[in-house]
Design an enzyme around this catalytic site. Structure first.
Site, short mmCIF file in Angstrom:
data_model
loop_
_atom_site.label_atom_id
_atom_site.label_comp_id
_atom_site.label_asym_id
_atom_site.label_seq_id
_atom_site.Cartn_x
_atom_site.Cartn_y
_atom_site.Cartn_z
N SER A 1 58.20 52.58 21.10
CA SER A 1 58.74 53.87 21.50
C SER A 1 59.02 53.99 23.00
CB SER A 1 57.78 54.99 21.10
OG SER A 1 56.52 54.85 21.77
N SER B 1 54.46 49.71 21.07
CA SER B 1 55.48 50.44 21.81
C SER B 1 55.71 49.99 23.24
CB SER B 1 55.15 51.94 21.80
OG SER B 1 55.27 52.45 20.50
N LYS C 1 56.80 56.54 31.41
CA LYS C 1 57.23 57.10 30.13
C LYS C 1 57.02 58.62 30.15
CE LYS C 1 56.49 56.12 25.18
NZ LYS C 1 55.72 55.23 24.26
#
Length: 412
Positions: A121, A145, A46
């Site tokens: 996310s 997330s 990420k």
């Protein structure tokens, strides 16, 4: 149980596939060491996780030119295990948002249906694994997330026990709630990644799985409830005792998490809010700004409520070894799913946020497809602190008799 599916074809390059899903922010030229338990594994991280010499933008215009000086601890450990870190992955700006569409890199798309969100996310992480762009991805999970993208994209994802995996070199949302978690197609791959990141998990025999009736029957999309109920039946056939339970404090847990997270995020971004609010994505600004109205006293009350919630779980985990719930109570939303970002966020995270109060691990596992939309559906398995091994054991047994984790998006 699954009776069919489409295997992924070996053809287009990862870069070509990503043209459809927009899961990658920066490609990295890394072949890996060729030695170690994760040798040959292609990893994406990420974009809020530092990779030395590579842009780490947090999907924000604020950090468009930010280059990491050193590897985050999790990246260092993956490389030490032989993995090749080949990409940084798209996300909701500053890891705030459950659809991942508020990204300066443009929203990532779900490879099962590119008109739908990959959740967030860590949306780029879920999409990249599902599409076969990477074998393993790291996301961060504060309120869901990792688990939400795993569910929406039909892959496996872990929110580990808090503190089990290092957050060093990871840009924070709320340090008290932030975790780094691996995502892959199978439980076995996630377990191998966890071992590299945190050390071998403790083994624990699981006999009793608690299933809260309210999570399966109340306010849940019927097709989601059906898929999760079938998974419960499969686990019962494997010999687990299914125990009806109640999770104390679950109905108020989401508000407790929101209070803490928004308070912390507003403090982290206070200078940016004061000086250049125009640089935020609109949905990010809307959500972070909520924290400006949350007082220090409110934050302390939330911390007290968290302690009470965790205290209430102690007798629950005396009665059962693992708790099972749906991961998301609704079908995967379309990208143009409406303007009420906060309402959508609350609905999608209705079942992940309570387990963010818990100090222990939660594993998201695919359990089928929505009978109307054809989109993936997932369940969550939650265990006491430090018992990731219990979740891996249940998850691996489940995946040995089902094939949901082997299904691949036709568009990929």
């Amino acid at each position: 149980m699954v009776n069919g599916g489409r295997a992924a074809s070996r053809g287009p390059s990862p870069q070509r596939i990503d043209e459809q899903v927009n899961s990658v922010v920066t490609w990295i030229d890394d072949a890996g060491s060729g030695d170690g338990p994760l040798a040959g594994v292609r990893v994406g991280v990420k974009d809020n996780i530092d990779v030395a010499g590579v842009r780490s933008t947090c999907a924000s215009r604020f950090f468009a030119d930010r280059v990491a000086d050193a590897d985050a601890e999790v990246v260092r450990r993956l490389r030490a295990a032989g993995a090749a870190v080949v990409a940084t992955l798209n996300m909701a700006e500053f890891a705030v948002g459950v659809t991942s569409q508020n990204s300066a890199a443009g929203g990532p798309r779900n490879p099962w249906d590119t008109t739908r969100v990959p959740a967030g996310s860590s949306g780029g992480s879920g999409a990249a694994v599902a599409a076969g762009i990477v074998d393993l991805a790291l996301g961060t999970d504060t309120g869901g997330s990792v688990r939400l993208p795993a569910s929406a994209c039909g892959v496996t994802g872990l929110r580990p026990s808090r503190g089990a995996i290092s957050n060093d070199g990871v840009f924070p949302v709320s340090p008290d709630f932030d975790t780094v978690g691996p995502m892959a197609r199978t439980v076995r791959e996630v377990a191998d990644a966890f071992a590299a990141l945190a050390g071998p998990p403790l083994a624990r025999t699981v006999r009793r799985i608690g299933v809260p009736d309210v999570f399966v029957t109340a306010d849940v999309d019927p097709a989601v409830a059906e898929a999760v109920s079938t998974a419960v039946d499969d686990l019962a056939m494997l010999g687990y005792e299914i125990v009806p339970i109640e999770v104390p404090g679950a109905t108020s847990a989401q508000d407790v998490v929101y209070t803490a997270i928004y308070h912390d995020a507003a403090r982290i971004h206070r200078d940016r809010l004061d000086t250049r609010p125009d640089l935020f994505q609109p949905a990010t600004l809307e959500r972070i700004s909520l924290g400006l109205g949350i007082s220090e006293a409110d934050r302390r009350d939330a911390a007290d409520a968290r302690r009470r919630f965790c205290d209430g779980l102690a007798p629950l985990f005396d009665a059962v070894d693992v708790v099972l719930t749906p991961t998301m109570p609704v079908d995967v939303p379309p990208i143009d799913g409406g303007d009420d970002v906060l309402a959508q966020s609350r609905r999608m995270g209705q079942f992940t946020y309570p387990w963010s109060l818990h100090e222990g691990p939660t594993l998201a596992v695919p359990v089928g497809f929505h009978r109307v939309s054809g989109m993936p559906v997932g369940m969550q398995l939650t265990a006491p602190v430090g018992h990731e091994g219990a979740l891996f054991g249940v998850g691996e047994r489940y995946q040995a008799v089902t094939r949901w984790h082997t299904m691949r998006p036709g568009s990929a």
